[in-house]
Design a protein around this motif. Structure first.
Motif, short mmCIF file in Angstrom:
data_model
loop_
_atom_site.label_atom_id
_atom_site.label_comp_id
_atom_site.label_asym_id
_atom_site.label_seq_id
_atom_site.Cartn_x
_atom_site.Cartn_y
_atom_site.Cartn_z
N HIS A 116 -98.29 -55.59 55.29
CA HIS A 116 -97.43 -56.99 54.79
C HIS A 116 -98.21 -58.30 53.71
O HIS A 116 -98.04 -58.02 52.44
N ASP A 117 -99.44 -58.12 53.48
CA ASP A 117 -100.27 -59.30 53.07
C ASP A 117 -101.75 -58.81 53.78
O ASP A 117 -101.87 -58.65 55.35
N ASN A 119 -103.88 -62.21 54.26
CA ASN A 119 -103.96 -63.27 53.97
C ASN A 119 -105.59 -63.62 54.73
O ASN A 119 -105.91 -64.42 54.43
N THR A 151 -95.36 -51.83 51.52
CA THR A 151 -95.83 -53.27 51.69
C THR A 151 -95.29 -53.43 51.26
O THR A 151 -93.89 -53.43 50.67
N SER A 153 -94.79 -56.64 48.31
CA SER A 153 -94.36 -56.84 46.69
C SER A 153 -95.33 -55.89 46.27
O SER A 153 -96.59 -55.53 46.50
N SER A 156 -99.15 -57.39 46.52
CA SER A 156 -99.73 -57.10 47.93
C SER A 156 -100.29 -55.49 47.65
O SER A 156 -101.68 -55.31 47.75
N LYS A 157 -99.40 -55.10 46.63
CA LYS A 157 -100.28 -54.19 46.76
C LYS A 157 -101.03 -53.21 45.55
O LYS A 157 -102.22 -53.14 46.35
N ASP A 159 -103.59 -56.03 46.05
CA ASP A 159 -104.61 -56.40 46.32
C ASP A 159 -104.96 -55.36 47.85
O ASP A 159 -106.45 -55.49 48.03
N GLY A 291 -97.78 -62.88 50.74
CA GLY A 291 -97.56 -61.70 50.95
C GLY A 291 -96.05 -61.69 50.10
O GLY A 291 -96.00 -60.43 49.40
N ALA A 312 -99.99 -66.21 44.43
CA ALA A 312 -99.79 -64.94 45.12
C ALA A 312 -99.10 -64.31 44.74
O ALA A 312 -98.39 -64.35 43.71
N SER A 313 -98.13 -63.78 45.80
CA SER A 313 -96.71 -62.70 45.50
C SER A 313 -95.36 -64.18 45.02
O SER A 313 -94.29 -63.44 45.08
#
Length: 390
Positions: A116-117, A119, A151, A153, A156-157, A159, A291, A312-313
């Motif tokens: 998902h992220d 973080n 993932t 968003s 996130s991809k 990232d 995320g 972020a997202s």
């Protein structure tokens, strides 16, 4: 040609009664749709305790309980690297799907991981030391070992590509979705909700696990600054478990000038939370990293505006419908609260824009996209797509 039904084992250990967090909600909403869409596919759901029947989404789902419950990293490692591969060797499925950012390095079958992220890579201090060490040791290894990654968003991809050096073509964006539509509470019911949660006072609300990544300290300081500027009794209802009530949060709360204006009801069930949202002035959700930001869609579905972070997202998800602020600036948070509190027309405009924005997302579409990921992995591992799937 192989004619046996496709068999998928799914990590559903985060489907726990009324204690669903963001990943648990993702698992519930996506898997109940995937199961319904593909009645000829066999699914085995791996739980860490006896599951509620509501989590067995169809006759093609078989539950399997693996114990002990992995509450600490060392037990989690045992669950992932001993119990799961042992079950996979016995079951001989075509695929293992994990909707959380871990699977099994010892899996005998291809794994899909929903990451998902990241973080914890950006700020490891958001986790207790033991979990920080676990993710530092294992997260990249899980990502490298996955047959594909999904993932939630584009942020996130990008990232994951940048931090873990995963090929972009091996990552699929599937997003999250809003809750199913519900009848809006009557004005009388909203008054009852306010009486229950804020002693009748108007309120903003937050929902989520209370951890530093969610910027609980900054949120409380920003609200306290806003509260000092208004004469009326306005409150902040903070809904969620105090999973990690950290020294940073304790210190921020101790320094508030209006601590009585912040209410901590703990975790609230989904139905009541919808009413809490609908009866509020709006959602105050200003995380330092996210995320996706599922509470944003939930607030818009309940017909209220959103104040959130410009990091972020969240800009990707919120577009221009939310009022976005720098989450590290208490003054910006306070100003945004004041803007919504003093201008009912702005609240209405933002709420309507948010409701329109939710049309870009749906759990049905998420399920379809995740199934496309599954099909890619099955085709790559078998050399053909010849399993009955519908």
């Amino acid at each position: 040609m192989k004619s046996s039904p496709l068999h998928i084992v799914v990590n559903t250990r985060l489907l726990i009664g009324d204690r669903l967090d963001g990943i648990g909600i993702f698992t519930r909403e996506v898997m109940r749709r995937v199961v319904a869409m593909h009645p000829k596919v066999r699914f085995t759901f791996l739980f860490m305790r006896e599951p509620e029947q509501t989590f067995l989404f169809g006759p093609n789902v078989t539950p399997l309980v693996l114990g002990p419950q992995p509450r600490e990293p060392i037990i989690n490692m045992y669950w992932q690297e001993v119990l799961v591969p042992r079950a996979l060797r016995r079951l001989k499925p075509d695929l293992y799907l994990s909707p959380e950012p871990m699977h099994s390095l010892r899996s005998p079958v291809p794994c899909i991981e929903v990451l998902h992220d990241l973080n914890y890579e950006h700020d490891p201090s958001v986790l207790p030391f033991s979990w920080r060490l676990y993710y530092r040791l294992m997260s990249r290894r899980y990502a490298d070992a996955a047959a594909r990654i999904a993932t939630v968003s584009r942020f996130s991809k990008e990232d994951i590509v940048r931090l873990y050096n995963i090929a972009p073509d091996d990552i699929d964006v599937v997003y999250n979705g809003p809750p199913d539509p519900r009848p809006m509470p009557t004005e009388q019911r909203k008054e009852q909700v306010r009486a229950t949660f804020s002693q009748g006072a108007p309120y903003f609300y937050f929902v989520g696990t209370l951890q530093d990544r969610k910027n609980i300290a900054g949120m409380m300081r920003g609200f306290d600054l806003f509260r000092s500027r208004v004469d009326q009794d306005v409150r902040l209802v903070v809904a969620g478990r105090r999973k990690w009530w950290t020294p940073r949060m304790k210190r921020a709360f101790a320094e508030l000038r209006h601590p009585e204006s912040i209410v901590f009801p703990g975790r609230i069930d989904d139905g009541t939370l919808y009413e809490v949202a609908a009866a509020s002035l709006g959602l105050l959700y200003v995380p330092l990293f996210e995320g996706f930001g599922l509470p944003i869609l939930e607030a818009w579905q309940a017909g209220v505006p959103v104040i959130s972070s410009d990091v972020a997202s969240i800009p990707e998800v919120a577009g221009d419908a939310a009022l976005l602020v720098d989450p590290t600036h208490d003054e910006e948070i306070a100003n945004a609260l004041m803007a919504l509190y003093t201008d009912p027309d702005e609240r209405t405009r933002r709420a309507l824009a948010g409701r329109e924005r939710t049309s870009f997302f749906s759990w049905g579409r998420t399920a379809e996209l995740l199934w496309e990921t599954i099909e890619r992995v099955v085709a790559a591992s078998t050399g053909k797509s010849d399993h009955p799937t519908t």
